[in-house]
Scaffold this motif. Structure first.
Motif, PDB file in Angstrom:
ATOM      1  N   VAL A 205       0.847  -1.207   0.000  1.00 29.05           N
ATOM      2  CA  VAL A 205       0.000   0.000   0.000  1.00 29.05           C
ATOM      3  C   VAL A 205       0.876   1.248   0.000  1.00 29.05           C
ATOM      4  O   VAL A 205       0.561   2.239  -0.675  1.00 29.05           O
ATOM      5  CB  VAL A 205      -0.953  -0.010   1.198  1.00 29.05           C
ATOM      6  N   PHE A 206       1.961   1.224   0.744  1.00 26.03           N
ATOM      7  CA  PHE A 206       2.897   2.346   0.745  1.00 26.03           C
ATOM      8  C   PHE A 206       3.390   2.646  -0.667  1.00 26.03           C
ATOM      9  O   PHE A 206       3.454   3.802  -1.087  1.00 26.03           O
ATOM     10  CB  PHE A 206       4.070   2.017   1.673  1.00 26.03           C
ATOM     11  N   ARG A 207       3.703   1.599  -1.417  1.00 22.82           N
ATOM     12  CA  ARG A 207       4.158   1.793  -2.800  1.00 22.82           C
ATOM     13  C   ARG A 207       3.066   2.440  -3.641  1.00 22.82           C
ATOM     14  O   ARG A 207       3.342   3.287  -4.495  1.00 22.82           O
ATOM     15  CB  ARG A 207       4.572   0.450  -3.401  1.00 22.82           C
ATOM     16  N   ASP A 208       1.821   2.086  -3.392  1.00 23.46           N
ATOM     17  CA  ASP A 208       0.715   2.619  -4.168  1.00 23.46           C
ATOM     18  C   ASP A 208       0.483   4.118  -3.917  1.00 23.46           C
ATOM     19  O   ASP A 208       0.060   4.832  -4.832  1.00 23.46           O
ATOM     20  CB  ASP A 208      -0.577   1.859  -3.850  1.00 23.46           C
ATOM     21  N   VAL A 209       0.750   4.584  -2.698  1.00 18.46           N
ATOM     22  CA  VAL A 209       0.400   5.973  -2.355  1.00 18.46           C
ATOM     23  C   VAL A 209       1.546   6.950  -2.575  1.00 18.46           C
ATOM     24  O   VAL A 209       1.338   8.170  -2.485  1.00 18.46           O
ATOM     25  CB  VAL A 209      -0.084   6.074  -0.890  1.00 18.46           C
ATOM     26  N   VAL A 210       2.748   6.459  -2.865  1.00 23.91           N
ATOM     27  CA  VAL A 210       3.903   7.336  -3.068  1.00 23.91           C
ATOM     28  C   VAL A 210       4.195   7.456  -4.560  1.00 23.91           C
ATOM     29  O   VAL A 210       4.349   6.444  -5.245  1.00 23.91           O
ATOM     30  CB  VAL A 210       5.147   6.795  -2.332  1.00 23.91           C
ATOM     31  N   PRO A 211       4.280   8.679  -5.102  1.00 23.04           N
ATOM     32  CA  PRO A 211       4.603   8.861  -6.523  1.00 23.04           C
ATOM     33  C   PRO A 211       5.940   8.226  -6.884  1.00 23.04           C
ATOM     34  O   PRO A 211       6.849   8.144  -6.048  1.00 23.04           O
ATOM     35  CB  PRO A 211       4.662  10.386  -6.677  1.00 23.04           C
ATOM     36  N   ALA A 212       6.054   7.814  -8.131  1.00 25.37           N
ATOM     37  CA  ALA A 212       7.221   7.042  -8.563  1.00 25.37           C
ATOM     38  C   ALA A 212       8.536   7.780  -8.334  1.00 25.37           C
ATOM     39  O   ALA A 212       9.512   7.197  -7.841  1.00 25.37           O
ATOM     40  CB  ALA A 212       7.074   6.677 -10.037  1.00 25.37           C
ATOM     41  N   LYS A 213       8.605   9.077  -8.667  1.00 26.61           N
ATOM     42  CA  LYS A 213       9.855   9.816  -8.509  1.00 26.61           C
ATOM     43  C   LYS A 213      10.253   9.914  -7.037  1.00 26.61           C
ATOM     44  O   LYS A 213      11.416   9.747  -6.683  1.00 26.61           O
ATOM     45  CB  LYS A 213       9.727  11.210  -9.122  1.00 26.61           C
ATOM     46  N   GLU A 214       9.263  10.187  -6.196  1.00 27.39           N
ATOM     47  CA  GLU A 214       9.555  10.264  -4.770  1.00 27.39           C
ATOM     48  C   GLU A 214       9.968   8.902  -4.230  1.00 27.39           C
ATOM     49  O   GLU A 214      10.822   8.798  -3.346  1.00 27.39           O
ATOM     50  CB  GLU A 214       8.341  10.787  -4.003  1.00 27.39           C
ATOM     51  N   PHE A 215       9.370   7.857  -4.796  1.00 27.32           N
ATOM     52  CA  PHE A 215       9.690   6.499  -4.369  1.00 27.32           C
ATOM     53  C   PHE A 215      11.160   6.203  -4.613  1.00 27.32           C
ATOM     54  O   PHE A 215      11.848   5.645  -3.748  1.00 27.32           O
ATOM     55  CB  PHE A 215       8.807   5.518  -5.148  1.00 27.32           C
TER      56      PHE A 215
END
Length: 249
Positions: free
Chosen positions: A193-203
């Motif tokens: 879920v954390f991966r889903d809510v964080v934008p790719a660049k920020e990830f």
């Protein structure tokens, strides 16, 4: 908070475990601090031209989940301690204390700090898993209490009285019982879920932040060095050989 000792100092401390290993009938060579590149997470071909290739970035969940692997291995160390104590054997105080220090320094002061600073706030901001996050935070607090008890019961000044042995077993058993579902829920629910809510660049930026913090706290060896410390303890207890855990059927 955690121990002020560096990983290098703690690793030298573990050399003292060789005496305990010899007393238990283990060969001195079993206490060697080496760990193979494969076991430490490196590829067998990570030399020569392959080493010159750009490494694939480690994502935040992958980073956190491999750190859970360190936690799992210390839980096995605790299980071995419980087995010996309940079987009437001497308390393996030095290996258990070394394992508890890894829990305090690497898991609680570092790994859980990352979760509390970067993972849980983003989930709460997104309105996701808020009840689960509250439980996980409480378990982080309770885990510190249990680790304090284990460290006290296995410290150099501890005396192996019957009541202390019971308290040590109870603390390790409670820690295992809590952290097995704790880490499983994070791996299978929280991190996806954390991966889903964080934008790719920020990830991707977070992955770099995690790596920088790892090396700042634990030196250039970072995760690999901590895995080596865990392997030292396992060898001292005679539980390093993976084949020992294969059942006969």
């Amino acid at each position: 908070m955690g121990s002020s000792q560096s990983p290098e100092v703690r690793r030298r401390d573990l050399l003292g475990l060789s005496a305990a290993a010899m007393a238990g009938g283990l060969p001195l060579a079993a206490c060697g601090g080496s760990v193979s590149p494969v076991e430490a997470g490196a590829s067998p071909s990570a030399s020569g031209s392959a080493a010159q290739e750009q490494e694939a970035p480690v994502t935040p969940p992958e980073d956190l989940m491999r750190e859970h692997g360190v936690l799992k291995r210390v839980l096995l160390i605790y299980r071995e301690g419980i087995r010996r104590i309940e079987g009437g054997e001497p308390v393996p105080a030095q290996p258990l204390n070394a394992g508890a220090r890894i829990i305090r320094d690497f898991i609680q002061d570092y790994h859980e700090h990352l979760e509390e600073q970067y993972v849980f706030p983003r989930l709460r901001e997104a309105g996701k898993l808020t009840d689960t996050v509250s439980v996980l935070l409480l378990q982080h607090q309770r885990g510190r209490v249990l680790t304090d008890r284990i460290l006290r019961a296995t410290g150099a000044s501890a005396t192996p009285r019957t009541g202390d042995r019971r308290e040590l077993v109870a603390a390790m058993a409670a820690f295992i019982r809590m952290y097995e579902p704790h880490e499983a829920r994070e791996d299978t629910v929280v991190f996806p879920v954390f991966r889903d809510v964080v934008p790719a660049k920020e990830f991707l930026r977070l992955g770099e932040t995690f790596e920088d913090e790892e090396h700042r706290r634990f030196g250039q060896s970072g995760f690999t060095g901590v895995v080596g410390q865990v392997a030292d303890i396992e060898k001292a207890l005679g539980i390093y050989d993976l084949a020992r855990f294969t059942p006969r059927v």
